[in-house]
Design a protein around this motif. Structure first.
Motif, PDB file in Angstrom:
ATOM      1  N   ARG A   1       3.113  -0.270  -7.005  1.00 37.73           N
ATOM      2  CA  ARG A   1       4.016  -0.509  -6.084  1.00 37.73           C
ATOM      3  C   ARG A   1       3.611  -1.082  -4.961  1.00 37.73           C
ATOM      4  O   ARG A   1       2.393  -0.982  -4.488  1.00 37.73           O
ATOM      5  CB  ARG A   1       4.629   0.790  -5.754  1.00 37.73           C
ATOM      6  CG  ARG A   1       5.626   1.590  -6.454  1.00 37.73           C
ATOM      7  CD  ARG A   1       5.944   2.896  -5.827  1.00 37.73           C
ATOM      8  NE  ARG A   1       6.898   3.765  -6.849  1.00 37.73           N
ATOM      9  CZ  ARG A   1       8.279   3.640  -6.892  1.00 37.73           C
ATOM     10  NH1 ARG A   1       8.871   2.544  -6.250  1.00 37.73           N
ATOM     11  NH2 ARG A   1       8.812   4.407  -7.640  1.00 37.73           N
ATOM     12  N   ARG A   2       4.328  -2.048  -4.484  1.00 38.24           N
ATOM     13  CA  ARG A   2       3.766  -2.970  -3.069  1.00 38.24           C
ATOM     14  C   ARG A   2       4.847  -2.542  -2.012  1.00 38.24           C
ATOM     15  O   ARG A   2       6.296  -2.681  -2.545  1.00 38.24           O
ATOM     16  CB  ARG A   2       3.409  -4.226  -3.276  1.00 38.24           C
ATOM     17  CG  ARG A   2       2.142  -4.590  -4.057  1.00 38.24           C
ATOM     18  CD  ARG A   2       1.814  -6.072  -4.279  1.00 38.24           C
ATOM     19  NE  ARG A   2       0.765  -6.241  -5.226  1.00 38.24           N
ATOM     20  CZ  ARG A   2      -0.585  -6.471  -4.599  1.00 38.24           C
ATOM     21  NH1 ARG A   2      -0.854  -5.956  -3.001  1.00 38.24           N
ATOM     22  NH2 ARG A   2      -1.448  -6.563  -5.344  1.00 38.24           N
ATOM     23  N   GLY A   3       4.181  -2.562  -0.593  1.00 36.78           N
ATOM     24  CA  GLY A   3       5.243  -2.264   0.175  1.00 36.78           C
ATOM     25  C   GLY A   3       4.886  -1.545   1.358  1.00 36.78           C
ATOM     26  O   GLY A   3       3.782  -1.681   1.707  1.00 36.78           O
ATOM     27  N   THR A   4       5.695  -1.305   2.309  1.00 35.10           N
ATOM     28  CA  THR A   4       5.078  -0.227   3.269  1.00 35.10           C
ATOM     29  C   THR A   4       4.685   0.983   2.802  1.00 35.10           C
ATOM     30  O   THR A   4       5.420   1.537   1.805  1.00 35.10           O
ATOM     31  CB  THR A   4       6.284  -0.064   4.509  1.00 35.10           C
ATOM     32  OG1 THR A   4       7.172   0.741   3.996  1.00 35.10           O
ATOM     33  CG2 THR A   4       6.636  -1.478   5.093  1.00 35.10           C
ATOM     34  N   ALA A   5       4.141   1.813   3.692  1.00 36.83           N
ATOM     35  CA  ALA A   5       3.461   3.069   3.202  1.00 36.83           C
ATOM     36  C   ALA A   5       4.809   4.199   3.088  1.00 36.83           C
ATOM     37  O   ALA A   5       4.813   4.717   2.128  1.00 36.83           O
ATOM     38  CB  ALA A   5       2.596   3.948   4.168  1.00 36.83           C
TER      39      ALA A   5
END
Length: 199
Positions: A139-143
């Motif tokens: 997954r990528r994105g904000t924490a």
């Protein structure tokens, strides 16, 4: 375990489980980065709602996270989370170059798989349960987004209680790499774990 107010003894046991499991995971990570030392923070145990867990662990920093489920007597997910720049750094340590995106994601997924396997194996030795990770999912994105996705898949209901075991790690590699490991357990699994350990 009381769903609202776990005892200090129960929290201590959960922290010790995280300490042992993540210690084995850190040793596996150290071997992957060429035998460099990997330091761990003192693990913490949170028993809280899904929403509060995300607020507690989330943030707006861009991260890469590799999520794995569990096969066996425990239900939940493991999450291997790093700031995006550290994910790239780890890829260069593992592959010895500036990897393409596909190569980087494959290396990170395999690293998380090895680390998760070591952690679950250690917990399995404590409990005499056979625990294995599922196929890793990146997954990528904000924490906040990455943690929310893992917590949501664990219980499904935003009002559910979850147990989160968290430790931070830093590898003395070149370039250095840091991040955190999260073990998110379903409420019933956390109860079963404590009962198995005689608490």
């Amino acid at each position: 375990m009381n769903a609202l107010v776990p005892s200090e003894i129960q929290l201590d046991v959960l922290r010790e489980v995280a300490n042992i499991g993540c210690g084995h995971a850190a040793n596996a990570l150290a071997r992957l980065v060429g035998g460099k030392r990997v330091d761990l923070s003192v693990p913490r145990a949170l028993v809280t709602s899904a929403v509060d867990a995300v607020d507690e662990l989330g943030g707006e920093e861009t991260v890469v996270g590799v999520q794995l489920g569990m096969v066996g007597e425990l239900r939940g997910v493991m999450l291997f989370v790093m700031p995006a720049r550290d994910g790239t750094a780890l890829g260069s340590v593992l592959l010895g170059s500036s990897p393409a995106t596909a190569e980087l994601e494959s290396a990170l997924a395999e690293t998380a798989n090895i680390v998760a396997s070591a952690c679950l194996s250690a917990i399995g030795k404590l409990t005499r349960w056979k625990l294995l990770p599922t196929v890793p999912y990146l997954r990528r994105g904000t924490a906040r987004e990455v943690v929310a996705g893992a917590v949501r898949e664990t219980e499904g209901e935003q009002t559910s209680r979850v147990v989160v075991l968290e430790t931070r790690f830093s590898a003395a590699s070149a370039p250095p790499v840091a991040g955190r490991m999260l073990l998110v357990l379903e409420k019933e699994s956390s109860k079963a774990l404590l009962q198995r350990l005689g608490v």
